[in-house]
Design an enzyme around this catalytic site. Sequence first.
Site, mmCIF file in Angstrom:
data_model
loop_
_atom_site.group_PDB
_atom_site.id
_atom_site.type_symbol
_atom_site.label_atom_id
_atom_site.label_comp_id
_atom_site.label_asym_id
_atom_site.label_seq_id
_atom_site.Cartn_x
_atom_site.Cartn_y
_atom_site.Cartn_z
ATOM 1 N N PHE A 20 0.840 -1.206 0.000
ATOM 2 C CA PHE A 20 0.000 0.000 0.000
ATOM 3 C C PHE A 20 0.878 1.260 0.000
ATOM 4 C CE2 PHE A 20 -0.016 -1.453 4.546
ATOM 5 C CZ PHE A 20 0.819 -0.460 5.039
ATOM 6 N N SER A 243 6.503 0.455 10.715
ATOM 7 C CA SER A 243 6.486 -0.764 9.902
ATOM 8 C C SER A 243 5.136 -0.942 9.233
ATOM 9 C CB SER A 243 6.835 -1.966 10.796
ATOM 10 O OG SER A 243 5.810 -2.939 10.770
ATOM 11 N N LYS A 244 5.210 -1.408 7.985
ATOM 12 C CA LYS A 244 3.976 -1.580 7.208
ATOM 13 C C LYS A 244 3.042 -2.570 7.885
ATOM 14 C CE LYS A 244 5.119 -0.332 2.493
ATOM 15 N NZ LYS A 244 4.949 -0.587 1.085
ATOM 16 N N ARG A 245 3.624 -3.570 8.524
ATOM 17 C CA ARG A 245 2.785 -4.606 9.113
ATOM 18 C C ARG A 245 2.199 -4.176 10.458
ATOM 19 N NH1 ARG A 245 5.415 -8.481 10.892
ATOM 20 N NH2 ARG A 245 7.428 -7.666 10.249
ATOM 21 N N LYS A 246 3.020 -3.483 11.247
ATOM 22 C CA LYS A 246 2.599 -3.249 12.633
ATOM 23 C C LYS A 246 1.863 -1.936 12.867
ATOM 24 C CE LYS A 246 6.604 -4.368 14.546
ATOM 25 N NZ LYS A 246 7.662 -4.208 15.441
#
Length: 458
Positions: A20, A243-246
């Site tokens: 994204f 972070s993109k995930r967190k």
Amino acid sequence: MAVPNDSPVRVRIAPSPTGFAHLGTASTALYNLLFARQNGGTFVLRIDDTDLERNRPEYELLIDESLRWLSLDWDEGPIRQSERLDIYKEEAAKLLASGKAYRCYCTADELESERREAQAAKRPYKYSRRCLTNPPDDRSEFAVRFRVPGGDVTFTDMVRGEMRFDSDLIGDFIIVKSDGYPTYQFASPVDDALMKITHVIRGEEHLSNTPYQLMLIDALGYERPQAFAHMPLILAPDGSKLSKRKHPESNLMLFRDLGYLPEALINYLALLGWNPGTEQELFTLQDLERAFSFARVQHAGARFDWEKLNWLNGEYIRRLSVDELTERLKPFVPQVDEDTLRQAVPALQTRMHKLAQAIDYLDFLWTDPAVPALDGDAAQRVKGAIEAVRDVEWQPEAIEAALEKAVADSGVGKGKFYTPLRDVLTGKKVALPIHYCFGLLPKQVALARLERATRVTA
Ligand code: GLU
């Protein structure tokens, strides 16, 4: 080899469409745009899409959409690296022909064991140059490695000043992978040179890449960009790397979906990592063009701060005209007709720090709240309210006057009188002022909800 100072400024952003659209992309784009505008320069959008496994066209669309949403308009591009593969091949061939690069036939396992040996001996790892000094003659699959010439690499960073790296610490690195695709470390400086980028403005995570890229530009005999600017990293609210995930705040589109105004987000991003040296906090893009300078960019990472963003966004919301705010709210509450929405806006405007909050304030208009069980006194007050408003003109001011009179007649305080009314009309603890809760509902609906509640007493 600095480009002559009178050459026109050209800057670029080079996002990779592998996920994204990232908040950092917007921030880098903003600084590039400001610098381009300040210098009458050109802002290029390049898409770094040579990672075959992770690229997706829909991610490129998201980059496009989010930059447009923020009005971070580029002048040239998008230029896709995937459409320039022949160029990288040609440039790599030049380096091979001149002995500045060489074919490396080592397998992943061989490289891994070299790395482990270095680790065991507690020395920093550098490729052994085995394929330079003693190439195998029985293998055909190869990658291309750049032969690091050694010595210092120096450059000017507009944020950090004069930078110096010792390239003897850098091992020969891969510039073309065995599948024929260039690495980022190679394609990026080739493009920067060929696109005549004069200033490379990007995130601090790329600072250590700069010596690699300058060595390649030098080896190819191209002119270097005049200067670099490595901008502070945006950190998560807890100070860790975003972070993109967190961390949801890394996703640029989240801000649009929550109803942050693009101009407020731009203002916020500018202040994240830069300060004007004055008390001024509200900046339009035009203001920023005037005020921004790399000299006032901080070196340390910049922590994301929701409170500050919410404050700024609220300020921007309160500065919109009723018509403008009505327009901007429409996509968030499509269930509400335009006239009703416009009527609600003055009450919403002072209460919201993001547009999506309108949903919570207005969903009583399209969802029927649960019917509370009122005690006898509360039911009595609801009946009083029904009588008070039954014949008034159905708009908030007239309703307010009628309710105030009913409060005075009831002998109880406003809070006590209004609480059951708010509960019955909206089912919420937090709602718009009571006369809006009445006036925004069609009269029959409001009266029906109230009458129904008088019949369900505890
Ligand atoms: N594709 C790289 C990134 O997205 C570009 C870095 C650069 O500006 O050179 O981080």
